[in-house]
Design a protein around this motif. Structure first.
Motif, mmCIF file in Angstrom:
data_model
loop_
_atom_site.group_PDB
_atom_site.id
_atom_site.type_symbol
_atom_site.label_atom_id
_atom_site.label_comp_id
_atom_site.label_asym_id
_atom_site.label_seq_id
_atom_site.Cartn_x
_atom_site.Cartn_y
_atom_site.Cartn_z
ATOM 1 N N THR A 121 0.808 -1.172 -0.045
ATOM 2 C CA THR A 121 0.108 0.184 0.102
ATOM 3 C C THR A 121 0.744 1.371 0.056
ATOM 4 O OG1 THR A 121 -0.116 0.444 2.257
ATOM 5 C CG2 THR A 121 -1.593 -1.233 1.308
ATOM 6 N N HIS A 122 2.201 1.042 0.125
ATOM 7 C CA HIS A 122 2.980 2.276 0.301
ATOM 8 C C HIS A 122 2.791 3.215 1.259
ATOM 9 C CE1 HIS A 122 4.638 0.913 -3.428
ATOM 10 N NE2 HIS A 122 3.358 1.110 -4.082
ATOM 11 N N SER A 123 2.205 2.704 2.311
ATOM 12 C CA SER A 123 1.966 3.615 3.680
ATOM 13 C C SER A 123 3.303 3.618 4.323
ATOM 14 C CB SER A 123 1.136 2.725 4.592
ATOM 15 O OG SER A 123 -0.153 2.649 4.099
ATOM 16 N N TRP A 124 3.700 4.617 5.094
ATOM 17 C CA TRP A 124 4.836 4.913 5.875
ATOM 18 C C TRP A 124 4.498 4.655 7.567
ATOM 19 C CZ3 TRP A 124 7.109 9.863 3.824
ATOM 20 C CH2 TRP A 124 7.624 9.907 2.545
ATOM 21 N N TRP A 125 5.562 3.876 8.023
ATOM 22 C CA TRP A 125 5.504 3.436 9.307
ATOM 23 C C TRP A 125 6.545 3.791 10.346
ATOM 24 C CZ3 TRP A 125 1.429 -0.477 10.351
ATOM 25 C CH2 TRP A 125 1.066 -0.980 8.910
ATOM 26 N N ARG A 126 6.356 4.090 11.256
ATOM 27 C CA ARG A 126 7.522 4.574 12.228
ATOM 28 C C ARG A 126 7.874 3.378 13.036
ATOM 29 N NH1 ARG A 126 4.302 9.278 15.429
ATOM 30 N NH2 ARG A 126 5.038 11.209 14.245
ATOM 31 N N GLN A 127 9.527 3.168 13.106
ATOM 32 C CA GLN A 127 10.005 2.218 13.773
ATOM 33 C C GLN A 127 9.836 1.944 15.094
ATOM 34 O OE1 GLN A 127 13.088 2.233 15.580
ATOM 35 N NE2 GLN A 127 13.523 0.209 15.850
ATOM 36 N N ALA A 128 9.813 3.130 15.778
ATOM 37 C CA ALA A 128 9.918 3.135 17.505
ATOM 38 C C ALA A 128 8.238 2.759 17.996
ATOM 39 C CB ALA A 128 10.065 4.480 17.875
ATOM 40 N N THR A 129 7.488 2.788 17.218
ATOM 41 C CA THR A 129 6.001 2.506 17.720
ATOM 42 C C THR A 129 5.436 1.485 16.697
ATOM 43 O OG1 THR A 129 5.028 4.432 16.407
ATOM 44 C CG2 THR A 129 6.019 4.732 18.577
ATOM 45 N N GLY A 130 5.821 1.281 15.726
ATOM 46 C CA GLY A 130 5.160 0.385 14.666
ATOM 47 C C GLY A 130 3.802 1.038 14.063
ATOM 48 N N GLU A 131 3.668 2.230 14.105
ATOM 49 C CA GLU A 131 2.365 2.889 13.692
ATOM 50 C C GLU A 131 2.476 3.294 12.329
ATOM 51 O OE1 GLU A 131 -0.711 6.397 14.753
ATOM 52 O OE2 GLU A 131 1.325 6.282 15.869
ATOM 53 N N ALA A 132 1.548 3.062 11.571
ATOM 54 C CA ALA A 132 1.395 3.894 10.364
ATOM 55 C C ALA A 132 0.889 5.110 10.341
ATOM 56 C CB ALA A 132 0.327 3.152 9.173
ATOM 57 N N ILE A 133 1.784 6.074 9.901
ATOM 58 C CA ILE A 133 1.318 7.515 10.094
ATOM 59 C C ILE A 133 0.692 8.070 8.734
ATOM 60 C CG2 ILE A 133 2.797 7.786 12.202
ATOM 61 C CD1 ILE A 133 4.749 9.155 10.126
ATOM 62 N N LEU A 134 1.163 7.468 7.586
ATOM 63 C CA LEU A 134 0.732 8.105 6.391
ATOM 64 C C LEU A 134 0.147 7.026 5.371
ATOM 65 C CD1 LEU A 134 3.472 10.934 5.802
ATOM 66 C CD2 LEU A 134 0.646 11.300 6.314
ATOM 67 N N GLY A 135 -0.766 7.386 4.628
ATOM 68 C CA GLY A 135 -1.193 6.345 3.630
ATOM 69 C C GLY A 135 -2.408 5.478 3.999
ATOM 70 N N PRO A 136 -2.886 4.434 3.244
ATOM 71 C CA PRO A 136 -3.968 3.877 3.348
ATOM 72 C C PRO A 136 -3.919 2.894 4.595
ATOM 73 C CG PRO A 136 -3.159 3.413 1.217
ATOM 74 C CD PRO A 136 -2.142 4.097 1.823
ATOM 75 N N GLN A 137 -2.786 2.733 5.133
ATOM 76 C CA GLN A 137 -2.756 2.052 6.503
ATOM 77 C C GLN A 137 -2.769 3.140 7.694
ATOM 78 O OE1 GLN A 137 -3.230 -1.137 6.495
ATOM 79 N NE2 GLN A 137 -2.693 -1.936 4.357
ATOM 80 N N LYS A 138 -2.764 4.077 7.448
ATOM 81 C CA LYS A 138 -2.781 5.228 8.542
ATOM 82 C C LYS A 138 -3.588 4.538 9.758
ATOM 83 C CE LYS A 138 -3.077 10.141 9.937
ATOM 84 N NZ LYS A 138 -3.305 11.394 9.268
ATOM 85 N N GLY A 139 -2.702 4.803 10.923
ATOM 86 C CA GLY A 139 -3.557 4.394 12.243
ATOM 87 C C GLY A 139 -3.406 2.981 12.711
ATOM 88 N N ARG A 140 -3.138 1.920 11.665
ATOM 89 C CA ARG A 140 -2.836 0.856 11.980
ATOM 90 C C ARG A 140 -1.464 0.538 12.761
ATOM 91 N NH1 ARG A 140 -4.622 -4.435 9.940
ATOM 92 N NH2 ARG A 140 -6.145 -3.216 8.448
ATOM 93 N N ILE A 141 -1.386 -0.188 13.829
ATOM 94 C CA ILE A 141 -0.109 -0.531 14.273
ATOM 95 C C ILE A 141 0.522 -1.971 14.346
ATOM 96 C CG2 ILE A 141 0.970 -0.328 16.793
ATOM 97 C CD1 ILE A 141 -1.185 1.781 17.674
ATOM 98 N N LEU A 142 1.527 -2.057 13.845
ATOM 99 C CA LEU A 142 2.050 -3.491 13.861
ATOM 100 C C LEU A 142 2.301 -4.111 15.298
ATOM 101 C CD1 LEU A 142 5.089 -2.962 11.445
ATOM 102 C CD2 LEU A 142 3.099 -4.005 10.736
#
Length: 401
Positions: A204-225
Motif C-alpha cells: 500500500t506504500h504506507s509509511w510506518w514509524r519504527q519506534a512505535t510500529g504505527e502507520a502515520i501516512l497512507g492507506p494503512q494510517k492508524g494501524r499498528i504492527l
C-alpha cells in the motif's frame, strides 16, 4: 526575449527543488527533523511529493522542453543554449544523487547473506549487545552492531515470521510481526521522522514509524504492527538463558559498514547523530523507557548504574529496573508478588535483596536463595534508548527517580 530565457531557468530550478525536497524532509538535514508538531507536516509534504513526483516531474519536464525549444530557436540568444544545457546536466546530476545516493534504502541495505549460527561457530564477541528473541524453544540473537546498519532483518523464529528493526539515531530496537491485514508484508527503509527510521510497505506504500510500529501516512494510517517480545542484553547474558541460541553473523558484503558501528553499542561512538552524551537527560543521554498500559516513564541510565536498582511506579504499577554486573544488560519487572509490593536493594556479587522477606534475587528478577526461592517477577516492556527519542514518541512520559 528575456522572459523566454528565464522560463526554462525557473522550470529547471523547480525541478531541482522538487528532487531535493523529496529527501530533505525525511533525512537528517538541518531543520528537517525538528522535534515539534510541525515535523509531521513536513513528513506529509515528503509523502505527497513521493507519491506524486512521477507526474509532477513529467509535467514540468514537458513544459521545460517546450520553453527551451523557444529559447534555443532565438538566434540572438544563441549563447544561452549552453546555459540551458548546463542546467539540464545539473538537474541530471541532482536526480542521480537524490535517487541513487541519498535515498535511505540505498544507503542502508538488508543483508544479502543472513547467517545464523550456533555458539560453537559464533564469531561475535560475548560482550556485544544483542536483541534477543525466543519463541517455542527457538532462540536467536541479533547484534546491535549488525542490525544497526541494516535497520531491518527478516527472519523466522519458532515457525513465526518476524521483522527485527533498529534505529541507531534513536537507539530503538523493536521486533514486529510483519503480518498486515492477514498478509506477510515487505518493508523498505524510506527515511526518518523525528530522527526515527521510517519504513514503507510494499503493498500500500504506507509509511510506518519504527519506534512505535504505527502507520502515520497512507492507506494503512492508524494501524499498528504487533510488537513481539525482545530483550536487549550482552550476548554472554543471553546465552546463559538460551545456550542453544543461534547468533546472527556479519554479512561479508557489508563488512566495512558494520565495522563502522563497532563502538556503537557500548556508547563509545562519536558523532552528532549516533554518539552518546554521558551526562543525564540530554538529547543523546541513555534512558530506560518503560510502558505500563497507557502510562510511560523514563529512568536515567547513569542513575541506574549508580544505584544498581530503581524502585518506582509507572502509572499505578510498581516496577523495578535492575542492572546486571556487566553494566550493560538490564531488566524491568513488576515488583508485585504474592500480593506484596517488594522494595529491592543491591547487595554484593551483583545480587539484590528485598526488605519484605530478605530473599536473594538476580538481575533478571529471579529468586536464587531465601524464603521466596523459586519465585520470579513478571517482566515488563523496557527499552534502552536516547532521551530525545523516548520523549518524542511518549510526550506525556514522566521521569523516574
Amino acid at each position: 526575449m528575456i522572459a523566454s530565457i528565464w522560463r526554462p531557468v525557473c522550470l529547471l530550478l523547480l525541478l531541482i527543488f522538487l528532487e531535493i525536497a523529496r529527501v530533505y524532509f525525511i533525512m537528517p538535514f538541518p531543520g528537517s527533523q525538528l522535534d515539534d508538531a510541525a515535523n509531521l507536516d513536513r513528513v506529509q509534504i515528503a509523502y505527497g511529493l513521493h507519491k506524486h513526483v512521477p507526474w509532477l516531474r513529467l509535467v514540468i519536464v514537458m513544459a521545460l522542453i517546450a520553453t527551451s525549444v523557444q529559447a534555443l530557436a532565438n538566434p540572438i540568444l544563441r549563447w544561452h543554449r549552453w546555459a540551458i544545457l548546463g542546467g539540464m546536466v545539473l538537474y541530471a546530476c541532482v536526480v542521480y544523487i537524490v535517487n541513487w545516493e541519498m535515498m535511505a534504502d540505498r544507503m542502508f541495505l538488508p543483508p544479502k547473506n543472513k547467517r545464523m549460527v550456533a555458539l560453537p561457530d559464533n564469531k561475535i564477541p560475548m560482550n556485544k549487545l544483542v536483541l534477543g528473541v525466543a519463541e517455542k524453544g527457538d532462540a536467536r540473537a541479533y547484534p546491535l552492531q549488525l542490525i544497526g546498519y541494516h535497520h531491518q532483518v527478516r527472519d523466522t523464529v519458532g515457525g513465526k515470521p518476524i521483522l527485527i528493526t533498529y534505529c541507531t539515531v534513536c537507539r530503538t530496537g523493536r521486533v514486529f510481526d510483519p503480518v498486515v491485514a492477514g498478509r506477510v508484508e515487505t518493508f523498505r527503509l524510506v527515511g526518518m521522522d523525528h530522527f526515527n527510521a521510517m519504513f514503507e510497505d510494499e503493498r500500500t506504500h504506507s509509511w510506518w514509524r519504527q519506534a512505535t510500529g504505527e502507520a502515520i501516512l497512507g492507506p494503512q494510517k492508524g494501524r499498528i504492527l504487533t510488537e513481539l517480545p525482545a530483550r536487549q542484553m550482552t550476548l554472554a547474558e543471553w546465552t546463559r538463558e538460551h545456550p542453544t541460541t543461534l547468533v546472527m553473523q556479519p554479512d561479508p558484503a557489508f563488512r566495512s559498514e558494520t565495522d563502522s558501528l563497532a563502538t556503537y553499542d557500548h556508547g563509545l561512538r562519536r558523532g552528532k547523530l549516533t554518539g552518546r552524551d554521558l551526562a543525564s537527560w540530554h538529547d543523546k543521554s541513555w534512558v530506560v523507557g518503560v510502558l505500563a498500559g497507557a502510562a510511560a516513564r523514563a529512568f536515567d541510565w547513569n542513575e541506574l548504574v549508580r544505584k544498581r536498582v530503581i524502585n518506582d511506579s509507572v502509572g499505578r504499577q510498581p516496577v523495578a529496573v535492575l542492572i546486571a554486573p556487566d553494566n550493560m544488560s538490564f531488566s524491568v519487572c513488576d515488583r508485585r508478588l504474592n500480593e506484596r509490593t517488594l522494595t529491592f536493594v543491591p547487595i554484593s556479587g551483583g545480587r539484590f535483596t528485598e526488605r519484605e522477606t530478605g530473599s536473594v534475587w538476580d538481575w533478571r528478577g529471579r529468586v536464587v536463595a531465601g524464603p521466596m526461592a523459586g519465585q520470579q517477577l513478571v517482566p515488563m516492556r523496557g527499552y534502552q534508548e536516547f532521551w530525545h527519542s523516548w520523549r518524542s514518541f511518549h510526550p506525556k512520559t514522566g521521569r523516574g527517580h
